[in-house]
Scaffold this motif. Structure first.
Motif, PDB file in Angstrom:
ATOM      1  N   LYS A   5       4.626 -27.967 -32.521  1.00  0.00           N
ATOM      2  CA  LYS A   5       6.000 -27.467 -32.583  1.00  0.00           C
ATOM      3  C   LYS A   5       5.974 -26.126 -33.297  1.00  0.00           C
ATOM      4  O   LYS A   5       6.257 -26.039 -34.489  1.00  0.00           O
ATOM      5  N   THR A  24       8.782 -21.544 -28.202  1.00  0.00           N
ATOM      6  CA  THR A  24       7.858 -22.091 -27.211  1.00  0.00           C
ATOM      7  C   THR A  24       6.458 -21.615 -27.582  1.00  0.00           C
ATOM      8  O   THR A  24       6.296 -20.673 -28.374  1.00  0.00           O
ATOM      9  N   THR A  25       5.456 -22.234 -27.000  1.00  0.00           N
ATOM     10  CA  THR A  25       4.078 -21.817 -27.272  1.00  0.00           C
ATOM     11  C   THR A  25       3.860 -20.371 -26.835  1.00  0.00           C
ATOM     12  O   THR A  25       3.259 -19.576 -27.561  1.00  0.00           O
ATOM     13  N   ASP A  26       4.370 -20.017 -25.655  1.00  0.00           N
ATOM     14  CA  ASP A  26       4.206 -18.643 -25.160  1.00  0.00           C
ATOM     15  C   ASP A  26       4.870 -17.633 -26.089  1.00  0.00           C
ATOM     16  O   ASP A  26       4.294 -16.598 -26.412  1.00  0.00           O
ATOM     17  N   GLU A  27       6.094 -17.918 -26.501  1.00  0.00           N
ATOM     18  CA  GLU A  27       6.815 -16.994 -27.391  1.00  0.00           C
ATOM     19  C   GLU A  27       6.122 -16.896 -28.742  1.00  0.00           C
ATOM     20  O   GLU A  27       6.043 -15.817 -29.328  1.00  0.00           O
ATOM     21  N   LYS A  50      13.168 -21.703 -28.798  1.00  0.00           N
ATOM     22  CA  LYS A  50      12.817 -22.777 -27.866  1.00  0.00           C
ATOM     23  C   LYS A  50      14.012 -23.212 -27.030  1.00  0.00           C
ATOM     24  O   LYS A  50      13.863 -23.608 -25.879  1.00  0.00           O
ATOM     25  N   ASP A  52      16.285 -21.282 -25.874  1.00  0.00           N
ATOM     26  CA  ASP A  52      16.701 -20.093 -25.108  1.00  0.00           C
ATOM     27  C   ASP A  52      17.786 -19.253 -25.768  1.00  0.00           C
ATOM     28  O   ASP A  52      18.500 -18.524 -25.094  1.00  0.00           O
TER      29      ASP A  52
END
Length: 81
Positions: A5, A24-27, A50, A52
């Motif tokens: 997380k 998020t993992t990408d962000e 996460k 948005d």
């Protein structure tokens, strides 16, 4: 093992409790790569959470910032136990 997380953790220069923004993992990977530059320049950067939401962070008011995994039990400036 629990799913990671990731969160952006901001310690404001004025003190108080840190601000936590779930990512998020990408962000989290995108933001982590920019943190040193953002802190050095005091830039304003938008971060997408996460859920948005878009948050604008003025890094001129941030004393310390890092991306951490909120599933850890305890963390003190990068030291995990």
């Amino acid at each position: 093992m629990a799913d990671p997380k990731p969160a952006l953790v901001l310690h404001l220069a004025t003190g108080g409790e840190p601000l936590l923004f779930a990512l998020t993992t990408d962000e989290s990977e995108k933001v982590a790569g920019k943190l040193a530059h953002l802190l050095k320049t005091g830039a304003v950067e938008t971060v997408t959470t996460k859920d948005d939401k878009v948050v604008a962070v003025n890094f001129a008011h941030v004393a310390a910032a890092y991306v951490d995994d909120l599933t850890r039990k305890s963390t003190v400036f990068g030291m995990h136990s």
